[in-house]
Design an enzyme around this catalytic site. Structure first.
Site, PDB file in Angstrom:
ATOM      1  CE  LYS A   9       0.971   1.121   4.503  1.00 19.73           C
ATOM      2  NZ  LYS A   9       1.806   2.432   4.764  1.00 19.73           N
ATOM      3  CB  VAL A 116      12.096  -6.344   4.891  1.00 24.00           C
ATOM      4  CG1 VAL A 116      12.046  -6.603   6.473  1.00 24.00           C
ATOM      5  CG2 VAL A 116      11.578  -7.768   4.125  1.00 24.00           C
ATOM      6  CB  ALA A 117      11.827  -2.463   7.590  1.00 26.07           C
ATOM      7  N   GLY A 122       4.655  -4.711   4.179  1.00 23.76           N
ATOM      8  CA  GLY A 122       5.153  -6.029   3.737  1.00 23.76           C
ATOM      9  C   GLY A 122       4.640  -6.746   4.740  1.00 23.76           C
ATOM     10  CB  SER A 124       0.385  -5.151   7.201  1.00 27.17           C
ATOM     11  OG  SER A 124       0.704  -4.707   8.194  1.00 27.17           O
ATOM     12  CG  ASP A 157      -0.540  -0.102   7.745  1.00 27.17           C
ATOM     13  OD1 ASP A 157      -0.969   0.603   7.971  1.00 27.17           O
ATOM     14  OD2 ASP A 157       0.731  -0.277   7.686  1.00 27.17           O
TER      15      ASP A 157
HETATM   16  O1  C5P Z   1       0.237  -1.759  14.387  1.00 24.96           O
HETATM   17  P1  C5P Z   1       1.616  -1.833  13.961  1.00 24.96           P
HETATM   18  O2  C5P Z   1       2.527  -3.031  14.634  1.00 24.96           O
HETATM   19  O3  C5P Z   1       1.949  -1.778  12.308  1.00 24.96           O
HETATM   20  O4  C5P Z   1       2.399  -0.479  14.548  1.00 24.96           O
HETATM   21  C1  C5P Z   1       4.060  -0.339  14.635  1.00 24.96           C
HETATM   22  C2  C5P Z   1       4.010   0.663  15.830  1.00 24.96           C
HETATM   23  O5  C5P Z   1       3.777   1.900  15.039  1.00 24.96           O
HETATM   24  C3  C5P Z   1       3.056   0.752  16.987  1.00 24.96           C
HETATM   25  O6  C5P Z   1       3.802  -0.025  17.957  1.00 24.96           O
HETATM   26  C4  C5P Z   1       2.967   2.174  17.318  1.00 24.96           C
HETATM   27  O7  C5P Z   1       4.256   2.601  17.768  1.00 24.96           O
HETATM   28  C5  C5P Z   1       3.060   2.873  16.015  1.00 24.96           C
HETATM   29  N1  C5P Z   1       1.895   3.385  15.499  1.00 24.96           N
HETATM   30  C6  C5P Z   1       1.248   4.402  16.061  1.00 24.96           C
HETATM   31  N2  C5P Z   1      -0.046   4.676  15.740  1.00 24.96           N
HETATM   32  C7  C5P Z   1      -0.504   4.145  14.699  1.00 24.96           C
HETATM   33  C8  C5P Z   1      -0.056   2.901  14.267  1.00 24.96           C
HETATM   34  C9  C5P Z   1       1.179   2.422  14.469  1.00 24.96           C
HETATM   35  O8  C5P Z   1       1.751   4.911  17.062  1.00 24.96           O
HETATM   36  N3  C5P Z   1      -1.962   4.351  14.226  1.00 24.96           N
END
Ligand code: C5P
Length: 333
Positions: A9, A116-117, A122, A124, A157
């Site tokens: 995305k 990756v990263a 990726g 998700s 995501d």
């Molecule tokens: O949910 P995901 O593992 O993709 O998010 C990774 C990190 O990104 C979370 O631990 C958080 O620190 C940050 N994040 C956030 N607010 C969001 C999505 C992600 O602060 N809406």
């Protein structure tokens, strides 16, 4: 055995609010699902003599492919891990299988073409494809709404990778409303992107942390104007999308990685209509007026040989969300 794929995305709009008590930030975002996809093949594992797909212990084999412009992705790395030795928290596809109750008896082959990263979801997409594949393997007991609910618990995501197309994300960016469905093949309404992939990853939490330090106001709930949403629903040609692009995380990502600004300026110089950092970065995405333009600009940026740039890929969107596939693409090993 079942195969499913899920898209990467780009966030066309990413507005960021304050963090809640769990540390997650309120988001108002519009995702466009892109044609770089992950493919997950799930098979049931059992003891010798059983009627299951394969013999052995539950494990995951991960294949990482490099993008090659104009031709097929090329395998660059491969590793196999048993579920027992894996830190499953690190592997979203494994967590997805476990969340469906199949952690103990599936093998996953994960074919990755999404960096990756890279800020393109990726991990998700791995989870979304694994949810669809494993659910099918288990007899398709869960509907999309249930998979969305499980996906949300795996990563913010994942729901976007499940639905695909052009989708509004509220809450943590995980409460989805599809604005426009995705297509299986590009057409005259598709957007074409030049994706500049970085040699180094950028951690999402570090970008949100930097955002918190840089933002002055105690932001309320972020929003996207009704006009912008209407424009996006109608937007066919890339031209009309270009004026709407905004990423409020970009200043934080660029503060951590000033080379992203240099990449963006290179994209602009070579003729993209607009550029933006994809999600929390470090992928930088430039919008092109056509496939030909995207390929031309990609070649020009690559020829600059910028020090932090790993590769330059071309992708289009919006494409479909996670879906069952009858076979793996011919370029997979
Ligand atoms: O949910 P995901 O593992 O993709 O998010 C990774 C990190 O990104 C979370 O631990 C958080 O620190 C940050 N994040 C956030 N607010 C969001 C999505 C992600 O602060 N809406």
């Amino acid at each position: 055995m079942t195969i499913a794929s899920a898209p990467s995305k780009v966030n066309l709009i990413l507005r960021v609010g304050a963090a809640d008590s769990s540390g997650y930030h309120g988001l108002a975002t519009v995702f466009q699902a892109l044609s770089l996809r992950e493919y997950v093949e799930a098979s049931m594992v059992g003891a010798a003599g059983s009627s299951l797909d394969r013999i052995g212990t539950p494990s995951v084999r991960t294949y990482i492919y490099e993008q090659t412009r104009g031709s097929h992705p090329r395998l660059s790395a491969q590793r196999t891990e048993s579920f027992a030795e894996l830190d499953s928290a690190e592997h979203l596809a494994v967590r997805a299988a476990a969340a469906l109750g199949a952690g103990g008896n599936v093998h996953l082959d994960v074919h990755k073409t999404i960096p990756v990263a890279g800020g393109m979801a990726g991990g998700s997409a791995d989870a979304a494809a694994a949810l669809v594949a494993v659910n099918d393997l288990l007899g398709g007991r869960r509907n999309l709404a249930e998979l969305q609910e499980i996906g949300r618990s795996l990563g913010a995501d994942v729901p976007a990778c499940l639905v695909g197309g052009l989708a509004l994300g509220l809450g943590r960016g995980d409460q989805m409303e599809v604005l426009r469905g995705g297509t299986t093949h590009p057409n005259e309404d598709s957007s074409w992107w030049v994706l500049v992939l970085s040699k180094r990853g950028l951690s999402t939490p570090s970008v949100f942390n930097r955002f918190d330090k840089m933002s002055q106001q105690s932001a309320g709930a972020p929003a996207i104007s009704a006009m912008d949403l209407l424009d996006l629903r109608r937007a066919g040609a890339s031209q009309s999308v270009a004026g709407l692009l905004v990423n409020e995380l970009a200043p934080a990502a660029i503060d951590l990685r000033p080379d992203l600004q240099v990449v963006g300026e290179s994209l602009r110089r070579h003729g993209t209509q607009a550029w933006l950092v994809s999600g929390s970065g470090p992928t930088v995405a430039g919008l092109a007026s056509s496939q030909e333009e995207a390929l031309r600009i990609a070649a020009a940026v690559e020829a600059e040989d910028l020090p932090e740039v790993r590769e330059v890929a071309v992708a289009w969107g919006p494409t479909q969300g996670a879906t069952i596939e009858s076979r793996l693409p011919s370029w997979t090993v």
